[in-house]
Write an enzyme that holds these catalytic residues in place. Structure first.
Site, PDB file in Angstrom:
ATOM      1  N   GLU A 263      -0.920  -6.119  -5.154  1.00 61.99           N
ATOM      2  CA  GLU A 263      -1.265  -4.684  -5.037  1.00 61.99           C
ATOM      3  C   GLU A 263      -0.216  -3.948  -4.201  1.00 61.99           C
ATOM      4  O   GLU A 263       0.132  -2.796  -4.485  1.00 61.99           O
ATOM      5  CB  GLU A 263      -2.649  -4.501  -4.411  1.00 61.99           C
ATOM      6  CG  GLU A 263      -3.784  -5.101  -5.221  1.00 61.99           C
ATOM      7  CD  GLU A 263      -3.821  -4.640  -6.673  1.00 61.99           C
ATOM      8  OE1 GLU A 263      -3.545  -3.463  -6.947  1.00 61.99           O
ATOM      9  OE2 GLU A 263      -4.104  -5.481  -7.539  1.00 61.99           O
TER      10      GLU A 263
ATOM     11  N   TRP B 230      -4.178  17.565 -25.927  1.00 61.49           N
ATOM     12  CA  TRP B 230      -5.307  17.410 -25.012  1.00 61.49           C
ATOM     13  C   TRP B 230      -6.342  18.486 -25.313  1.00 61.49           C
ATOM     14  O   TRP B 230      -5.991  19.572 -25.777  1.00 61.49           O
ATOM     15  CB  TRP B 230      -4.843  17.543 -23.560  1.00 61.49           C
ATOM     16  CG  TRP B 230      -3.836  16.512 -23.144  1.00 61.49           C
ATOM     17  CD1 TRP B 230      -2.508  16.710 -22.931  1.00 61.49           C
ATOM     18  CD2 TRP B 230      -4.064  15.120 -22.898  1.00 61.49           C
ATOM     19  NE1 TRP B 230      -1.890  15.535 -22.568  1.00 61.49           N
ATOM     20  CE2 TRP B 230      -2.825  14.540 -22.538  1.00 61.49           C
ATOM     21  CE3 TRP B 230      -5.186  14.295 -22.948  1.00 61.49           C
ATOM     22  CZ2 TRP B 230      -2.675  13.194 -22.230  1.00 61.49           C
ATOM     23  CZ3 TRP B 230      -5.040  12.950 -22.638  1.00 61.49           C
ATOM     24  CH2 TRP B 230      -3.806  12.411 -22.282  1.00 61.49           C
TER      25      TRP B 230
ATOM     26  N   ASN C 116     -10.855   1.253  -6.338  1.00 61.80           N
ATOM     27  CA  ASN C 116      -9.814   1.183  -7.383  1.00 61.80           C
ATOM     28  C   ASN C 116     -10.393   1.016  -8.789  1.00 61.80           C
ATOM     29  O   ASN C 116      -9.946   1.653  -9.728  1.00 61.80           O
ATOM     30  CB  ASN C 116      -8.849   0.034  -7.079  1.00 61.80           C
ATOM     31  CG  ASN C 116      -7.750  -0.052  -8.114  1.00 61.80           C
ATOM     32  OD1 ASN C 116      -7.020   0.912  -8.330  1.00 61.80           O
ATOM     33  ND2 ASN C 116      -7.645  -1.183  -8.791  1.00 61.80           N
TER      34      ASN C 116
ATOM     35  N   TRP D 239      -4.359  14.354 -18.247  1.00 63.02           N
ATOM     36  CA  TRP D 239      -4.339  13.561 -17.005  1.00 63.02           C
ATOM     37  C   TRP D 239      -3.936  14.396 -15.792  1.00 63.02           C
ATOM     38  O   TRP D 239      -4.317  14.092 -14.664  1.00 63.02           O
ATOM     39  CB  TRP D 239      -3.393  12.359 -17.148  1.00 63.02           C
ATOM     40  CG  TRP D 239      -1.985  12.697 -17.550  1.00 63.02           C
ATOM     41  CD1 TRP D 239      -1.528  12.815 -18.834  1.00 63.02           C
ATOM     42  CD2 TRP D 239      -0.868  12.976 -16.699  1.00 63.02           C
ATOM     43  NE1 TRP D 239      -0.189  13.149 -18.816  1.00 63.02           N
ATOM     44  CE2 TRP D 239       0.253  13.243 -17.524  1.00 63.02           C
ATOM     45  CE3 TRP D 239      -0.686  13.010 -15.317  1.00 63.02           C
ATOM     46  CZ2 TRP D 239       1.514  13.560 -17.022  1.00 63.02           C
ATOM     47  CZ3 TRP D 239       0.569  13.309 -14.813  1.00 63.02           C
ATOM     48  CH2 TRP D 239       1.656  13.587 -15.658  1.00 63.02           C
TER      49      TRP D 239
ATOM     50  N   TRP E  90      -2.810   7.469 -12.662  1.00 60.95           N
ATOM     51  CA  TRP E  90      -3.272   8.391 -13.709  1.00 60.95           C
ATOM     52  C   TRP E  90      -2.539   8.172 -15.010  1.00 60.95           C
ATOM     53  O   TRP E  90      -3.142   8.113 -16.083  1.00 60.95           O
ATOM     54  CB  TRP E  90      -3.153   9.852 -13.239  1.00 60.95           C
ATOM     55  CG  TRP E  90      -4.419  10.240 -12.545  1.00 60.95           C
ATOM     56  CD1 TRP E  90      -4.656  10.235 -11.209  1.00 60.95           C
ATOM     57  CD2 TRP E  90      -5.655  10.595 -13.179  1.00 60.95           C
ATOM     58  NE1 TRP E  90      -5.962  10.564 -10.964  1.00 60.95           N
ATOM     59  CE2 TRP E  90      -6.594  10.795 -12.154  1.00 60.95           C
ATOM     60  CE3 TRP E  90      -6.062  10.757 -14.497  1.00 60.95           C
ATOM     61  CZ2 TRP E  90      -7.912  11.164 -12.426  1.00 60.95           C
ATOM     62  CZ3 TRP E  90      -7.375  11.123 -14.766  1.00 60.95           C
ATOM     63  CH2 TRP E  90      -8.283  11.314 -13.739  1.00 60.95           C
TER      64      TRP E  90
ATOM     65  N   TRP F 236       2.489  -3.258  -6.542  1.00 60.51           N
ATOM     66  CA  TRP F 236       2.231  -2.059  -7.367  1.00 60.51           C
ATOM     67  C   TRP F 236       2.625  -0.801  -6.587  1.00 60.51           C
ATOM     68  O   TRP F 236       3.176   0.152  -7.132  1.00 60.51           O
ATOM     69  CB  TRP F 236       0.733  -1.956  -7.735  1.00 60.51           C
ATOM     70  CG  TRP F 236       0.354  -2.694  -8.977  1.00 60.51           C
ATOM     71  CD1 TRP F 236      -0.325  -3.867  -9.045  1.00 60.51           C
ATOM     72  CD2 TRP F 236       0.634  -2.308 -10.338  1.00 60.51           C
ATOM     73  NE1 TRP F 236      -0.495  -4.235 -10.362  1.00 60.51           N
ATOM     74  CE2 TRP F 236       0.084  -3.296 -11.174  1.00 60.51           C
ATOM     75  CE3 TRP F 236       1.290  -1.226 -10.925  1.00 60.51           C
ATOM     76  CZ2 TRP F 236       0.161  -3.235 -12.562  1.00 60.51           C
ATOM     77  CZ3 TRP F 236       1.374  -1.165 -12.317  1.00 60.51           C
ATOM     78  CH2 TRP F 236       0.818  -2.161 -13.111  1.00 60.51           C
TER      79      TRP F 236
HETATM   80  C1  LIG Z   1      -6.155   6.950 -11.181  1.00 62.56           C
HETATM   81  C2  LIG Z   1      -5.716   6.272  -9.900  1.00 62.56           C
HETATM   82  C3  LIG Z   1      -5.314   7.025  -8.814  1.00 62.56           C
HETATM   83  C4  LIG Z   1      -4.885   6.409  -7.622  1.00 62.56           C
HETATM   84  N1  LIG Z   1      -4.468   7.186  -6.570  1.00 62.56           N
HETATM   85  C5  LIG Z   1      -4.009   6.587  -5.441  1.00 62.56           C
HETATM   86  C6  LIG Z   1      -3.532   7.360  -4.351  1.00 62.56           C
HETATM   87  O1  LIG Z   1      -3.454   8.596  -4.413  1.00 62.56           O
HETATM   88  N2  LIG Z   1      -3.143   6.710  -3.220  1.00 62.56           N
HETATM   89  C7  LIG Z   1      -3.187   5.336  -3.119  1.00 62.56           C
HETATM   90  O2  LIG Z   1      -2.825   4.797  -2.066  1.00 62.56           O
HETATM   91  N3  LIG Z   1      -3.611   4.588  -4.143  1.00 62.56           N
HETATM   92  C8  LIG Z   1      -4.031   5.155  -5.296  1.00 62.56           C
HETATM   93  N4  LIG Z   1      -4.485   4.382  -6.322  1.00 62.56           N
HETATM   94  C9  LIG Z   1      -4.411   2.907  -6.204  1.00 62.56           C
HETATM   95  C10 LIG Z   1      -5.668   2.220  -5.644  1.00 62.56           C
HETATM   96  O3  LIG Z   1      -6.803   2.679  -6.301  1.00 62.56           O
HETATM   97  C11 LIG Z   1      -5.844   2.425  -4.132  1.00 62.56           C
HETATM   98  O4  LIG Z   1      -4.632   2.147  -3.475  1.00 62.56           O
HETATM   99  C12 LIG Z   1      -6.917   1.475  -3.598  1.00 62.56           C
HETATM  100  O5  LIG Z   1      -8.154   1.750  -4.212  1.00 62.56           O
HETATM  101  C13 LIG Z   1      -7.036   1.655  -2.104  1.00 62.56           C
HETATM  102  O6  LIG Z   1      -8.021   0.835  -1.564  1.00 62.56           O
HETATM  103  P1  LIG Z   1      -7.654  -0.332  -0.557  1.00 62.56           P
HETATM  104  O7  LIG Z   1      -6.760   0.172   0.506  1.00 62.56           O
HETATM  105  O8  LIG Z   1      -8.921  -0.964  -0.143  1.00 62.56           O
HETATM  106  O9  LIG Z   1      -6.806  -1.274  -1.513  1.00 62.56           O
HETATM  107  P2  LIG Z   1      -6.472  -2.838  -1.470  1.00 62.56           P
HETATM  108  O10 LIG Z   1      -7.050  -3.421  -2.700  1.00 62.56           O
HETATM  109  O11 LIG Z   1      -6.816  -3.451  -0.188  1.00 62.56           O
HETATM  110  O12 LIG Z   1      -4.889  -2.830  -1.667  1.00 62.56           O
HETATM  111  C14 LIG Z   1      -3.974  -2.793  -0.564  1.00 62.56           C
HETATM  112  C15 LIG Z   1      -3.034  -1.640  -0.706  1.00 62.56           C
HETATM  113  O13 LIG Z   1      -2.212  -1.794  -1.860  1.00 62.56           O
HETATM  114  C16 LIG Z   1      -1.925  -0.521  -2.420  1.00 62.56           C
HETATM  115  N5  LIG Z   1      -2.474  -0.485  -3.773  1.00 62.56           N
HETATM  116  C17 LIG Z   1      -3.566  -1.122  -4.226  1.00 62.56           C
HETATM  117  N6  LIG Z   1      -3.713  -0.906  -5.543  1.00 62.56           N
HETATM  118  C18 LIG Z   1      -2.706  -0.116  -5.917  1.00 62.56           C
HETATM  119  C19 LIG Z   1      -2.314   0.454  -7.162  1.00 62.56           C
HETATM  120  N7  LIG Z   1      -2.987   0.225  -8.288  1.00 62.56           N
HETATM  121  N8  LIG Z   1      -1.235   1.263  -7.174  1.00 62.56           N
HETATM  122  C20 LIG Z   1      -0.511   1.494  -6.053  1.00 62.56           C
HETATM  123  N9  LIG Z   1      -0.834   0.965  -4.862  1.00 62.56           N
HETATM  124  C21 LIG Z   1      -1.911   0.174  -4.789  1.00 62.56           C
HETATM  125  C22 LIG Z   1      -2.615   0.514  -1.543  1.00 62.56           C
HETATM  126  O14 LIG Z   1      -1.681   1.012  -0.616  1.00 62.56           O
HETATM  127  C23 LIG Z   1      -3.702  -0.295  -0.879  1.00 62.56           C
HETATM  128  O15 LIG Z   1      -4.114   0.231   0.353  1.00 62.56           O
HETATM  129  C24 LIG Z   1      -4.896   4.989  -7.537  1.00 62.56           C
HETATM  130  C25 LIG Z   1      -5.330   4.232  -8.641  1.00 62.56           C
HETATM  131  C26 LIG Z   1      -5.726   4.862  -9.809  1.00 62.56           C
HETATM  132  C27 LIG Z   1      -6.177   4.027 -10.972  1.00 62.56           C
END
Ligand SMILES: Cc1cc2nc3c(=O)[nH]c(=O)nc-3n(C[C@H](O)[C@H](O)[C@H](O)COP(=O)(O)OP(=O)(O)OC[C@H]3O[C@@H](n4cnc5c(N)ncnc54)[C@H](O)[C@@H]3O)c2cc1C
Length: 471
Positions: A277, A309, A344, A362, A385, A280
């Protein structure tokens, strides 16, 4: 001469590359600055809750900096375009010959910094910029023909090989020469960024809090692979607001994961899944730098520009307010509206529902998320997105459409999370909640005050497939 360190979204003392370099051999002391830029933040749709989180962390940072004799000045400029002049004037006022900062990768931020670089020579000030926001800097990973990767899996293979080279946590800067400069009082709020009834206590500020969360999460990281998809569990780290504001560094996160499992990079356990993650996160920053059109409201897949759209204010409003009649979608949107954060799995489900089942652009969803999220980050939000809308880097063709019912059955089997967010459904059985037709019947029987579905699932799926086929 003194050194000036300019804090942006790197609001921490520990493992901060620009700060550490500013403190090296700074015989005459170090001054720090943070800029409040309200008009720019409004243009970027930054959420009031996020601005509040920034301010609270700036205040915590100011206290930590004061302990090592660095006064933090908090200045206001409306737009980024005004900042280069302001920062140079500030450097002159305080006798600073060198300005240090960590790079930001979005287009407006890069333009601001380029303009500072040009102006700095006239002022005889040296600029020192560092890659610090991600683990592996953008442009570091390239395909054989020197192009940026556009697909995650090969990017990640390469990332796994080199991440350790970039991932070491750095020293904390030592005490600096004391200066006769008073730190600014950090404001509690900024005009235009007000909110009511949002639980700021869910997200306490400070580096210590971020470290505490990281340690707590590291204790259960082995379960992450399973637990991360279940919204009713606190199975993820909850670190996203802290990473987005730079209150913790991704290197610190990587180090904590490796500390639990030395073979975590490229391994198989929960720590490996979590590192993926973080990858990502790096990947989306890399995409933004390699393909800057994504931060200019344009799709990554250029041919999807022509996608037709739908425009429906009513459907968009139902989605925003969590009133679509699809329980898992409504639960996710209500979580966002009530807490400023969304799980997420639900971000993917709600984004796919808006862009596929409602066939709404989107960019509407991206903007709404940004306006609400405490962790709103252009690269990750745009990446998420566009991935969900199939206009982005998803390697699977356009027909990836999640069924909200299979998703809720799989990840919220007992409808525990749905019922928490949609208490109207308390009396409805999980079986009915996971089935559109059974749900309609159960709503009648129980008299639950929950909206009827706004769109038929099968028809809306066909409509989305046809729209993508027409490209
Ligand atoms: C439509 C959509 C919009 C999103 N918008 C954002 C946003 O504005 N800001 C944001 O930080 N994340 C975003 N995410 C990614 C992800 O949903 C969140 O980072 C995550 O839910 C944060 O929770 P956590 O810190 O407990 O994540 P954990 O699962 O603990 O992951 C650790 C860290 O990894 C990073 N991370 C995790 N998943 C992703 C991912 N898919 N893409 C990029 N980084 C990731 C984050 O920094 C997160 O804090 C988005 C995902 C989707 C599908």
């Amino acid at each position: 001469m003194k050194n000036l360190v300019w804090f942006r979204r790197d609001l921490r003392l520990k493992d901060n590359t620009a700060l550490l370099h500013a403190c090296k051999d700074a015989a005459d002391g170090v001054v720090a600055v943070f800029y409040i830029t309200p008009a720019q933040w409004t243009e970027h749709n930054d959420a009031p809750l996020k601005v509040d989180f920034w301010l609270r962390n700036v205040a915590a940072l100011s206290k930590s900096l004061a302990k090592i004799n660095i006064p933090l000045l908090v200045e206001e400029c409306n737009q980024f375009s005004e900042v280069p002049d302001a920062v140079l004037a500030l450097a002159k006022k305080h006798g600073c010959g060198d300005i240090f900062f960590n790079r930001e990768y979005e287009v407006n931020e890069r333009r601001r910094d380029e303009s500072l670089l040009q102006l700095a020579t006239e002022f005889s000030v040296s600029i020192h910029q560092f890659h610090d926001r991600v683990i592996v800097p953008p442009r570091e990973i390239k395909t054989k023909d020197e192009r940026p990767y556009s697909v995650f899996t090969p990017y990640r293979k390469r990332w796994d090989k080199i991440a350790a080279d970039f991932g070491s946590v750095q020293k904390t800067p030592p005490k600096q020469k004391a200066l006769n400069i008073q730190p600014s009082k950090v404001p509690d709020s900024v005009d235009g960024f007000c909110f009511d009834d949002l639980p700021t206590e869910l997200w306490p500020a400070s580096e210590d809090e971020a470290q505490r969360r990281l340690e707590m999460f590291a204790g259960k990281i082995d379960d992450y692979g399973e637990a991360r998809d279940v919204p009713a569990l606190a199975g993820t780290s909850g670190l996203s607001p802290y990473l987005a504001a730079g209150v913790i560094s991704p290197r610190q996160c990587l180090a904590a994961a490796i500390n639990t499992d030395a073979g975590a990079i490229g391994g198989e356990g929960g720590a490996t899944t979590w590192i993926s993650e973080l990858t990502w996160r790096d990947f989306y920053a890399h995409v933004m730098v390699g393909f800057p059109r994504v931060s200019m409201d344009l799709p990554f897949k250029e041919k999807t520009k022509k996608l037709k759209w739908r425009s429906s204010k009513k459907d968009l409003e139902a989605w925003k307010t969590g009133q679509t009649g699809y329980p898992i979608v409504d639960a996710g949107m209500r979580q966002l509206n009530q807490t400023g954060w969304m799980h997420n799995r639900l971000r993917m489900v709600t984004a796919m529902f808006l862009t596929k089942n409602l066939l709404i652009d989107w960019r509407e969803g991206e903007k709404y998320f940004m306006e609400k999220l405490i962790d709103g980050d252009l690269a990750a939000n745009n990446g998420g997105w566009q991935w969900s809308a199939s206009t982005g880097t998803d390697a699977v063709p356009y027909f990836r459409i999640f069924s909200p019912f299979s998703q809720s059955k799989r990840f919220d089997t007992e409808a525990e999370f749905i019922k928490q967010m949609c208490p109207e459904l308390t009396e409805v059985s999980p079986k009915a909640i996971h089935d559109l037709n059974k749900l309609a019947k159960a709503l009648k029987e129980t008299g639950a005050d929950y909206p009827a579905y706004i769109v038929d699932y099968k028809e809306s799926r066909e409509r989305a497939l046809a729209a993508f086929k027409a490209l």
